[in-house]
Motif scaffolding. Structure first.
Motif, PDB file in Angstrom:
ATOM      1  N   PRO A 182      45.907 -15.746 -44.822  1.00  0.00           N
ATOM      2  CA  PRO A 182      46.118 -14.739 -43.765  1.00  0.00           C
ATOM      3  C   PRO A 182      46.730 -13.479 -44.378  1.00  0.00           C
ATOM      4  N   LEU A 183      46.073 -12.358 -44.210  1.00  0.00           N
ATOM      5  CA  LEU A 183      46.548 -11.090 -44.761  1.00  0.00           C
ATOM      6  C   LEU A 183      47.167 -10.259 -43.640  1.00  0.00           C
ATOM      7  N   LEU A 184      48.460 -10.149 -43.669  1.00  0.00           N
ATOM      8  CA  LEU A 184      49.182  -9.396 -42.646  1.00  0.00           C
ATOM      9  C   LEU A 184      49.012  -7.909 -42.916  1.00  0.00           C
ATOM     10  N   ARG A 185      48.917  -7.107 -41.881  1.00  0.00           N
ATOM     11  CA  ARG A 185      48.601  -5.694 -42.082  1.00  0.00           C
ATOM     12  C   ARG A 185      49.299  -4.817 -41.064  1.00  0.00           C
ATOM     13  N   SER A 186      49.395  -3.534 -41.419  1.00  0.00           N
ATOM     14  CA  SER A 186      49.956  -2.542 -40.509  1.00  0.00           C
ATOM     15  C   SER A 186      48.808  -1.866 -39.778  1.00  0.00           C
ATOM     16  N   TYR A 187      49.159  -0.840 -38.992  1.00  0.00           N
ATOM     17  CA  TYR A 187      48.129  -0.120 -38.231  1.00  0.00           C
ATOM     18  C   TYR A 187      47.271   0.771 -39.125  1.00  0.00           C
ATOM     19  N   ARG A 188      47.679   0.982 -40.388  1.00  0.00           N
ATOM     20  CA  ARG A 188      46.860   1.773 -41.312  1.00  0.00           C
ATOM     21  C   ARG A 188      45.817   0.852 -41.938  1.00  0.00           C
ATOM     22  N   ARG A 189      44.593   0.983 -41.526  1.00  0.00           N
ATOM     23  CA  ARG A 189      43.556   0.000 -41.810  1.00  0.00           C
ATOM     24  C   ARG A 189      43.095  -0.046 -43.264  1.00  0.00           C
ATOM     25  N   ASP A 190      43.254   1.046 -44.007  1.00  0.00           N
ATOM     26  CA  ASP A 190      42.663   1.104 -45.342  1.00  0.00           C
ATOM     27  C   ASP A 190      43.581   0.598 -46.447  1.00  0.00           C
ATOM     28  N   PHE A 196      42.896  -3.900 -52.985  1.00  0.00           N
ATOM     29  CA  PHE A 196      41.884  -4.725 -53.651  1.00  0.00           C
ATOM     30  C   PHE A 196      41.057  -3.888 -54.632  1.00  0.00           C
ATOM     31  N   ALA A 197      40.743  -2.641 -54.258  1.00  0.00           N
ATOM     32  CA  ALA A 197      40.000  -1.766 -55.163  1.00  0.00           C
ATOM     33  C   ALA A 197      40.793  -1.517 -56.440  1.00  0.00           C
ATOM     34  N   ASN A 198      42.110  -1.319 -56.307  1.00  0.00           N
ATOM     35  CA  ASN A 198      42.957  -1.111 -57.481  1.00  0.00           C
ATOM     36  C   ASN A 198      43.045  -2.364 -58.350  1.00  0.00           C
ATOM     37  N   ALA A 199      42.876  -3.528 -57.713  1.00  0.00           N
ATOM     38  CA  ALA A 199      42.891  -4.787 -58.457  1.00  0.00           C
ATOM     39  C   ALA A 199      41.540  -5.093 -59.082  1.00  0.00           C
ATOM     40  N   GLY A 200      40.548  -4.272 -58.776  1.00  0.00           N
ATOM     41  CA  GLY A 200      39.209  -4.478 -59.325  1.00  0.00           C
ATOM     42  C   GLY A 200      38.448  -5.608 -58.670  1.00  0.00           C
ATOM     43  N   VAL A 201      38.774  -5.880 -57.425  1.00  0.00           N
ATOM     44  CA  VAL A 201      38.159  -6.988 -56.695  1.00  0.00           C
ATOM     45  C   VAL A 201      37.622  -6.463 -55.370  1.00  0.00           C
ATOM     46  N   GLU A 202      36.488  -6.952 -54.954  1.00  0.00           N
ATOM     47  CA  GLU A 202      35.940  -6.561 -53.662  1.00  0.00           C
ATOM     48  C   GLU A 202      36.817  -7.116 -52.546  1.00  0.00           C
ATOM     49  N   ALA A 203      37.130  -6.289 -51.598  1.00  0.00           N
ATOM     50  CA  ALA A 203      38.016  -6.712 -50.518  1.00  0.00           C
ATOM     51  C   ALA A 203      37.316  -7.693 -49.588  1.00  0.00           C
ATOM     52  N   PRO A 204      37.989  -8.793 -49.225  1.00  0.00           N
ATOM     53  CA  PRO A 204      37.413  -9.709 -48.242  1.00  0.00           C
ATOM     54  C   PRO A 204      37.543  -9.114 -46.843  1.00  0.00           C
ATOM     55  N   ALA A 205      36.983  -9.796 -45.867  1.00  0.00           N
ATOM     56  CA  ALA A 205      37.178  -9.376 -44.473  1.00  0.00           C
ATOM     57  C   ALA A 205      38.648  -9.564 -44.109  1.00  0.00           C
ATOM     58  N   ILE A 206      39.265  -8.518 -43.606  1.00  0.00           N
ATOM     59  CA  ILE A 206      40.696  -8.563 -43.262  1.00  0.00           C
ATOM     60  C   ILE A 206      40.815  -8.886 -41.784  1.00  0.00           C
ATOM     61  N   SER A 207      41.408 -10.036 -41.476  1.00  0.00           N
ATOM     62  CA  SER A 207      41.480 -10.438 -40.073  1.00  0.00           C
ATOM     63  C   SER A 207      42.855 -10.951 -39.675  1.00  0.00           C
ATOM     64  N   GLY A 208      43.869 -10.642 -40.461  1.00  0.00           N
ATOM     65  CA  GLY A 208      45.205 -11.139 -40.145  1.00  0.00           C
ATOM     66  C   GLY A 208      45.857 -10.360 -39.028  1.00  0.00           C
ATOM     67  N   PRO A 209      47.063 -10.796 -38.602  1.00  0.00           N
ATOM     68  CA  PRO A 209      47.798 -10.111 -37.537  1.00  0.00           C
ATOM     69  C   PRO A 209      48.145  -8.675 -37.919  1.00  0.00           C
ATOM     70  N   VAL A 210      48.222  -7.813 -36.915  1.00  0.00           N
ATOM     71  CA  VAL A 210      48.566  -6.406 -37.116  1.00  0.00           C
ATOM     72  C   VAL A 210      49.984  -6.174 -36.600  1.00  0.00           C
ATOM     73  N   PHE A 211      50.809  -5.494 -37.379  1.00  0.00           N
ATOM     74  CA  PHE A 211      52.205  -5.231 -37.024  1.00  0.00           C
ATOM     75  C   PHE A 211      52.440  -3.727 -36.952  1.00  0.00           C
TER      76      PHE A 211
END
Length: 291
Positions: A182-190, A196-211
């Motif tokens: 579960p990837l927790l996230r703020s209201y800033r979607r990007d 993930f781009a900085n880590a050199g990995v394609e970002a998965p679908a982000i579906s965790g809770p928004v805070f």
């Protein structure tokens, strides 16, 4: 101006009682009555209707009371600003909540020691603030430093990184492992996609809770609800005590904390002092090292 008479009327009107007004002002009831009658004579208008069961205000009295209450209140607050022969200055600052709790408040005693005659009033906000409408002298907010109609000083860089509980960290062998968490996230979607781009990995679908609060999001991560993307700088204590783990060194630089104020506003001495303090090494120093 008949200040004694105005003060007597304001107290009597507020209490609707000459007796209680006399007690408040430490004079006799007869003195209050005399002052009110003198004021009515000067204004050539009755301010009270005197009934058997007490007092009620006339229309003229009702019009005068709020003006006097506000005026005497402001006079009282002005007098309270004097301390040991010097004038204290108020500074009203709006601060984004996480920064207030995690960075500003632990350091505020230092500012008070340096500037004992400046009273700092803190109002928290959720990164959306209107300096003029909210009566703020300055505001601290997170972003890229570009807001319409304001000047801005960068006061703290705050790159984001993945933070989680030790239990979660033990399950993260690679960055790709985050795809199943579960990837927790703020209201800033990007933010996660940038990380993930900085880590050199394609970002998965982000579906965790928004805070709407970074502090709440990181607390949820510490409690095992998932992995948060937050500035390690703000959570040095938890990283130091290993309540939180930063499993990967990758960061996403999506903004900083900025001190802002309205462009046409000439800075007051208090604003100048606070701005200088926010740029000082003492303010910038981190209490705990993430390492």
């Amino acid at each position: 101006m008949p200040l004694n008479a105005l003060r007597a009327f304001e107290a009597a009107a507020r209490h609707l009682s000459f007796t209680r007004a006399a007690e408040e002002l430490c004079v006799t009831q007869a003195a209050i009555s005399h002052q009110v009658k003198a004021l009515e004579a000067r204004l050539r208008a009755p301010l009270f209707r005197r009934l058997a069961h007490g007092l009620i205000l006339t229309e003229e009295g009702q019009a005068l009371l709020p003006i006097l209450t506000d005026t005497f209140g402001r006079m009282g607050r002005a007098m309270e600003r004097f301390h040991d022969g010097a004038l204290r200055e108020a500074l009203i600052i709006g601060v984004v909540g996480t920064f207030a709790v995690r960075w500003l408040l632990p350091r505020l005693a230092q500012f008070r020691e340096l500037h004992p005659l400046i009273e700092v009033h803190i109002r928290t906000h959720n990164n959306k603030v209107d300096l003029a409408a909210e009566g703020l002298d300055m505001a601290i907010r997170f972003g890229e430093g570009v807001w319409h109609g304001v000047e801005a000083d960068q006061i703290l860089k705050a790159p984001l990184s993945a933070l989680c509980s030790p239990k979660f960290a033990a399950r993260l062998e690679t960055v790709q492992s985050l795809a199943s968490m579960p990837l927790l996230r703020s209201y800033r979607r990007d933010e996660w996609s940038t990380w993930f781009a900085n880590a050199g990995v394609e970002a998965p679908a982000i579906s965790g809770p928004v805070f709407d609060s970074i502090s709440l999001m990181v607390q949820a991560a510490a409690d095992g609800a998932g992995v948060a993307l937050a500035p390690p700088t703000m959570f040095g204590r938890e990283l130091h005590t290993r309540q939180l783990i930063q499993p990967f060194p990758t960061v996403a630089d999506v903004g900083s904390y900025w001190l802002t104020w309205l462009k046409p506003t000439p800075p007051s001495p208090a604003m100048i002092a606070f701005r200088a303090w926010c740029q000082s090494p003492e303010f910038q120093q981190q209490a705990y090292s993430p390492d």
